[in-house]
Design a protein around this motif. Structure first.
Motif, PDB file in Angstrom:
ATOM      1  N   TYR A 114       0.844  -1.213   0.000  1.00 51.24           N
ATOM      2  CA  TYR A 114       0.000   0.000   0.000  1.00 51.24           C
ATOM      3  C   TYR A 114       0.874   1.257   0.000  1.00 51.24           C
ATOM      4  CZ  TYR A 114      -4.297  -2.660   0.875  1.00 51.24           C
ATOM      5  OH  TYR A 114      -5.371  -3.510   0.757  1.00 51.24           O
ATOM      6  N   GLY A 115       2.025   1.161   0.665  1.00 48.46           N
ATOM      7  CA  GLY A 115       2.939   2.308   0.683  1.00 48.46           C
ATOM      8  C   GLY A 115       3.461   2.634  -0.715  1.00 48.46           C
ATOM      9  N   THR A 165       0.605   4.002  -2.838  1.00 54.24           N
ATOM     10  CA  THR A 165       0.260   5.381  -2.471  1.00 54.24           C
ATOM     11  C   THR A 165       1.319   6.355  -2.984  1.00 54.24           C
ATOM     12  OG1 THR A 165      -0.771   4.475  -0.490  1.00 54.24           O
ATOM     13  CG2 THR A 165      -0.457   6.851  -0.550  1.00 54.24           C
ATOM     14  N   LEU A 214      -5.891   8.516  -2.646  1.00 55.06           N
ATOM     15  CA  LEU A 214      -4.770   8.683  -1.712  1.00 55.06           C
ATOM     16  C   LEU A 214      -5.222   8.465  -0.268  1.00 55.06           C
ATOM     17  CD1 LEU A 214      -3.011  11.764  -3.358  1.00 55.06           C
ATOM     18  CD2 LEU A 214      -2.091   9.467  -3.173  1.00 55.06           C
ATOM     19  N   VAL A 215      -6.380   9.048   0.085  1.00 58.00           N
ATOM     20  CA  VAL A 215      -6.896   8.882   1.456  1.00 58.00           C
ATOM     21  C   VAL A 215      -7.254   7.418   1.703  1.00 58.00           C
ATOM     22  CG1 VAL A 215      -8.818   9.460   2.991  1.00 58.00           C
ATOM     23  CG2 VAL A 215      -7.709  11.267   1.657  1.00 58.00           C
ATOM     24  N   ASN A 225      -6.014   4.734   0.320  1.00 54.37           N
ATOM     25  CA  ASN A 225      -4.804   3.932   0.494  1.00 54.37           C
ATOM     26  C   ASN A 225      -4.131   4.209   1.838  1.00 54.37           C
ATOM     27  OD1 ASN A 225      -5.223   2.899  -2.039  1.00 54.37           O
ATOM     28  ND2 ASN A 225      -3.089   3.127  -2.666  1.00 54.37           N
ATOM     29  N   THR A 226      -4.201   5.463   2.280  1.00 50.88           N
ATOM     30  CA  THR A 226      -3.610   5.796   3.582  1.00 50.88           C
ATOM     31  C   THR A 226      -4.325   5.044   4.704  1.00 50.88           C
ATOM     32  OG1 THR A 226      -3.102   7.988   2.698  1.00 50.88           O
ATOM     33  CG2 THR A 226      -2.932   7.709   5.075  1.00 50.88           C
ATOM     34  N   ILE A 249      -3.002   1.590   4.682  1.00 52.73           N
ATOM     35  CA  ILE A 249      -1.657   1.543   5.301  1.00 52.73           C
ATOM     36  C   ILE A 249      -1.799   1.535   6.816  1.00 52.73           C
ATOM     37  CG2 ILE A 249       0.490   2.840   5.668  1.00 52.73           C
ATOM     38  CD1 ILE A 249       0.272   3.909   2.848  1.00 52.73           C
TER      39      ILE A 249
END
Lengths: 179, 192
Positions: A97-98, A101, A133-134, A136-137, A140
């Motif tokens: 995921y990092g 992202t 982006l949110v 995926n964050t 993470i």
């Protein structure tokens, strides 16, 4: 009779609230992996186009990554959902995921019009933007919680006594064996 | 720590083996990449019909083989091509962008609409039938212009799913170039 000597004195595994939080984290991160991988493997060549559009992987390696990424997601996703080797699967989750992202952020900041390809063609064209982006964050964060706190009581790790008794954030208590 | 490293290696090894087996069974092959520089050829004009003066002045004549011309694929050339019933325009941008504004009479299609049972399968079938029925048909794909991969991806997918490569062209300037040239636009629900 416990299944494993270390299960008799779990350190913080059985708390219902913690179990719910950890299980939710595992299912969110793992479930997203499984859904994304299934959609990508339905049409690997469509996923190849997405990888190629990002321009971060040499063209010769794109087909390899088009299979390697979804299969890594499947293995990590299954481990997370079942709660087996959860911390290791969580590390894979944080890593994947990092990377995803970071790639999305790079494309978003560069202003390129690229299809995310995150869930294959499931939701049509997946635009790269703040939402992805949110999202995926959050994945993470969920994976990181599993790495730091373990799988919780509702997991194979707990049932089999694989990891729960050994929490890196709290040293083994008296009478408790490290695995 | 060593235990976790071992587990990570096992996870990586299992995934790698599965990927290699799956890849070798299904083929580790990149989809075809369309030639972005090709310019569609103008349809034969009926005898006695004068060519539009503005297009004649501003657009470079495309040759009959469809190779790139000096000025490339201009909005003016696109406007001329659109007069032919053999020209089919496809908008590869997102659904929201398509509804907001598009080149008139263009269909909306995304790469993921091909090869699966999507809501657009009837449109895909229509395009396949059209391509089969008219050997002179030209599919012109456009997107948001600039660094836009949607046109290329859609063209690749179309070629994969049986459309002839020489029938597919990309209008690289995309919607922004069309708007900038001052041509009319269309908005609202998709045509299909």
């Amino acid at each position: 009779m416990p299944l494993h000597p270390s299960v008799s004195a779990p350190s913080g595994c059985a708390c219902p609230a913690k179990t719910i939080v950890l299980t939710t984290c595992r299912f969110l991160a793992g479930g997203a992996f499984l859904l994304a991988a299934t959609m990508k493997l339905q049409d690997p060549q469509l996923f190849m186009l997405s990888i190629d559009a990002f321009g971060l992987v040499p063209s010769a390696l794109v087909p390899f990554f088009a299979y390697a990424i979804p299969w890594t997601e499947i293995v990590a996703g299954l481990l997370l959902v079942y709660g087996f080797w959860s911390r290791a699967a969580g590390v894979v989750g944080v890593g994947l995921y990092g990377v995803f992202t970071a790639a999305l952020a790079w494309v978003y900041l560069s202003g390129a019009d690229v299809d995310c390809g995150c869930f294959g063609g499931l939701f049509g064209r997946g635009d790269v933007g703040p939402f992805s982006l949110v999202r995926n964050t959050i994945f993470i964060a969920c994976s990181a919680v599993v790495v730091l706190r373990g799988a919780g009581a509702a997991s194979l790790d707990h049932v089999l006594g694989v990891e729960c008794a050994h929490n890196p954030s709290s040293p083994p208590q008296a009478g408790q064996q490290a695995p | 720590m060593k235990q976790y490293v071992t587990r990570l290696l096992v996870i990586a090894a299992v995934a790698l083996v599965a990927a290699l087996v799956d890849g070798s069974v299904r083929g580790l092959k990149m989809p075809p990449k369309p030639d972005e520089t090709r310019v569609p050829h103008l349809p034969p004009r009926p005898a006695g019909t004068p060519a539009p003066s503005d297009a004649a002045e501003t657009s470079a004549p495309a040759d009959s083989t469809g190779t790139a011309t000096e000025d490339g694929f201009t909005p003016q050339l696109l406007a001329e091509l659109m007069e032919s019933p053999s020209t089919i325009l496809i908008d590869a941008r997102s659904d929201a962008e398509h509804r907001q504004g598009r080149i008139p009479n263009s269909f909306h299609l995304e790469p993921s609409d091909l090869g699966r049972d999507s809501a657009k399968s009837s449109l895909v079938q229509f395009l396949i039938d059209t391509a089969a029925g008219d050997p002179n048909v030209q599919f012109i794909i456009y997107c948001g212009g600039g660094d836009c991969h949607a046109s290329r991806d859609l063209a690749s997918q179309m070629i994969r799913y049986g459309f002839r490569e020489d029938q597919i062209y990309m209008f690289e300037g995309g919607y922004p170039a069309w708007v900038e040239a001052g041509y009319e636009i269309q908005s609202g629900d998709p045509l299909f």
